[in-house]
Design a protein around this motif. Structure first.
Motif, short mmCIF file in Angstrom:
data_model
loop_
_atom_site.label_atom_id
_atom_site.label_comp_id
_atom_site.label_asym_id
_atom_site.label_seq_id
_atom_site.Cartn_x
_atom_site.Cartn_y
_atom_site.Cartn_z
N GLN A 43 2.79 17.37 36.32
CA GLN A 43 3.65 16.21 36.52
C GLN A 43 2.88 14.91 36.32
O GLN A 43 1.73 14.77 36.73
N ASP A 44 3.51 13.94 35.66
CA ASP A 44 2.91 12.61 35.52
C ASP A 44 3.05 11.85 36.83
O ASP A 44 4.04 12.00 37.55
N PHE A 45 2.05 11.02 37.13
CA PHE A 45 2.11 10.16 38.30
C PHE A 45 2.35 8.72 37.85
O PHE A 45 1.93 8.31 36.77
N ASN A 46 3.00 7.95 38.72
CA ASN A 46 3.19 6.52 38.49
C ASN A 46 2.66 5.76 39.70
O ASN A 46 2.87 6.16 40.84
N ALA A 47 1.98 4.66 39.43
CA ALA A 47 1.44 3.83 40.51
C ALA A 47 1.59 2.37 40.13
O ALA A 47 1.67 2.01 38.96
N GLU A 48 1.66 1.53 41.15
CA GLU A 48 1.76 0.08 40.93
C GLU A 48 0.52 -0.58 41.51
O GLU A 48 0.11 -0.28 42.63
N LEU A 104 -8.35 2.69 42.81
CA LEU A 104 -6.95 2.96 43.12
C LEU A 104 -6.83 4.36 43.71
O LEU A 104 -7.40 5.31 43.19
N THR A 105 -6.14 4.47 44.83
CA THR A 105 -5.94 5.77 45.47
C THR A 105 -4.59 6.33 45.05
O THR A 105 -3.54 5.74 45.33
N VAL A 106 -4.61 7.46 44.35
CA VAL A 106 -3.38 8.10 43.87
C VAL A 106 -3.39 9.55 44.32
O VAL A 106 -4.32 10.30 44.01
N ASN A 107 -2.37 9.92 45.08
CA ASN A 107 -2.24 11.29 45.57
C ASN A 107 -3.50 11.75 46.31
O ASN A 107 -3.96 12.89 46.17
N GLY A 108 -4.09 10.83 47.08
CA GLY A 108 -5.25 11.17 47.88
C GLY A 108 -6.57 11.12 47.15
O GLY A 108 -7.62 11.38 47.74
N LYS A 109 -6.55 10.80 45.85
CA LYS A 109 -7.79 10.75 45.07
C LYS A 109 -8.10 9.31 44.67
O LYS A 109 -7.21 8.56 44.30
N ASN A 110 -9.39 8.94 44.76
CA ASN A 110 -9.82 7.61 44.37
C ASN A 110 -10.15 7.59 42.88
O ASN A 110 -10.93 8.40 42.40
N ILE A 111 -9.54 6.65 42.17
CA ILE A 111 -9.76 6.50 40.73
C ILE A 111 -10.30 5.10 40.47
O ILE A 111 -9.65 4.10 40.81
N ARG A 112 -11.49 5.02 39.88
CA ARG A 112 -12.09 3.72 39.60
C ARG A 112 -11.65 3.24 38.22
O ARG A 112 -11.80 3.94 37.22
N GLY A 148 -2.13 27.43 33.38
CA GLY A 148 -3.15 27.06 32.41
C GLY A 148 -2.79 25.85 31.57
O GLY A 148 -3.53 25.51 30.64
N GLY A 149 -1.69 25.19 31.88
CA GLY A 149 -1.28 24.00 31.14
C GLY A 149 -2.15 22.80 31.49
O GLY A 149 -2.85 22.80 32.49
N PRO A 150 -2.12 21.74 30.65
CA PRO A 150 -2.94 20.55 30.90
C PRO A 150 -2.45 19.74 32.09
O PRO A 150 -1.28 19.85 32.50
N LYS A 151 -3.32 18.92 32.62
CA LYS A 151 -2.93 18.02 33.70
C LYS A 151 -1.96 16.97 33.19
O LYS A 151 -1.94 16.64 32.00
N GLY A 152 -1.18 16.42 34.10
CA GLY A 152 -0.30 15.31 33.76
C GLY A 152 -1.11 14.03 33.61
O GLY A 152 -2.34 14.02 33.76
N ASP A 153 -0.44 12.95 33.32
CA ASP A 153 -1.10 11.66 33.13
C ASP A 153 -0.72 10.70 34.25
O ASP A 153 0.25 10.90 34.98
N LEU A 154 -1.49 9.65 34.38
CA LEU A 154 -1.24 8.61 35.37
C LEU A 154 -0.81 7.34 34.64
O LEU A 154 -1.50 6.87 33.75
N TYR A 155 0.34 6.81 35.03
CA TYR A 155 0.85 5.56 34.45
C TYR A 155 0.77 4.47 35.52
O TYR A 155 1.34 4.61 36.60
N ILE A 156 0.05 3.41 35.18
CA ILE A 156 -0.14 2.31 36.13
C ILE A 156 0.62 1.07 35.66
O ILE A 156 0.43 0.62 34.53
#
Length: 296
Positions: free
Chosen positions: A132-137, A153-161, A186-194
């Motif tokens: 699933q793709d994530f969306n953040a503001e 940025l903290t998204v779904n409990g993970k810190n992303i620099r 085995g599918g790829p991870k979703g993407d993060l849209y900011i």
């Protein structure tokens, strides 16, 4: 995987509007944010669930799929396709010949494609699905994007620099590949849209790479001309005012605007409008001099 009621997580009704979903998410995200609840595993899990619920319900298309298919909403297209094929067979007065599925019952075949209850277990013949793709503001002030900026940025409990390029615009969306939910089978991870929400500075109005400001100019300088010092986004500059400047006159300061997005060293222009201030509470002498001027 146990079914999660996203409406219950956000404490909203199924009839909630987009604005009500956004409001509920922001309110609860502030309450359970990891920065405000350090070392609190319960708050951390709650924050993850809130993000997951918001990712689905804030997207109209995903919300429709979720309302129809619940936990299997990510496989809605495949489910609808199989159901459509089944209806076609039924409408034609036929039935499924399970020999075409290697002797499996239809339900067994369906399960082998999509998994049992959306559990995501690896099974023979099961298709991989992208996560699933994530969306953040991300909310920033105008000054924050005048130069390259680094944020966590903290998204779904993970810190992303993040490294935020100078010149990002309000409402602009960027994609960070592979920072969404884990893929299934085995599918790829979703993407993060900011999405960037940029608060405009009160002294400057921005239009892409150009800036606009209004400067109060005293009547004496407007009439006689002279030098004034005005603020720009990267410091003060001296500006020469021509004699007889009229109210509303606009001048352009080339290259004193905002940086052009992803074009290093390129800047827009600053447009300065003059607001001529009429003096009040004149002294007797000033009144006398203005009276004399008016008679000339």
């Amino acid at each position: 995987m146990a079914f999660i009621d996203y409406y219950k997580i956000l404490e909203i009704d199924k009839t909630a509007t987009e604005a009500e979903i956004k409001k509920a998410y922001r309110k609860m995200a502030r309450k359970y944010h990891p920065d405000l609840n350090p070392n609190d595993k319960i708050a951390e899990q709650k924050f993850k669930e809130l993000n997951e619920a918001n990712e689905v319900l804030s997207n109209a298309e995903n919300r429709k799929k979720y309302d129809q298919h619940g936990e299997n909403w990510q496989h809605a297209e495949e489910i609808n396709k199989q159901q459509s094929q089944q209806r076609e067979y039924s409408n034609a007065g036929g039935r499924y010949d399970n020999s075409q599925f290697g002797g499996q019952d239809y339900s067994d075949f369906f399960e082998s494609v999509f998994g049992s209850g959306g559990s995501g277990r690896q099974r023979g013949g099961q298709r991989p699905f992208k996560g699933q793709d994530f969306n953040a503001e991300l909310q920033l002030d105008l000054k924050d994007v005048f130069e390259e900026n680094k944020r966590t940025l903290t998204v779904n409990g993970k810190n992303i620099r993040l490294t935020i390029p100078a010149g990002v615009e309000n409402g602009q969306i960027i994609k960070i590949q592979g920072h969404g939910a884990e893929g299934q089978n085995g599918g790829p991870k979703g993407d993060l849209y900011i999405t960037f929400s940029i608060n405009n500075d009160a002294n400057f109005k921005r239009a892409k790479e150009n800036l606009y400001s209004t400067i109060d100019l005293d009547i004496y300088t407007a009439v006689l001309g002279g030098d004034i010092t005005i603020p720009t986004f990267d410091g003060k500059v001296k500006l020469k005012v021509a004699p007889g400047t009229q109210n509303g006159t606009q001048v352009k300061l080339k290259g004193k605007g905002f940086p052009v997005y992803k074009k290093e060293g390129q800047y827009g222009d600053l447009y300065v409008s003059y607001n001529i201030a009429i003096p009040t509470h004149l002294t007797e002498k000033q009144t006398e001099l203005f009276t004399e001027l008016s008679k000339i």
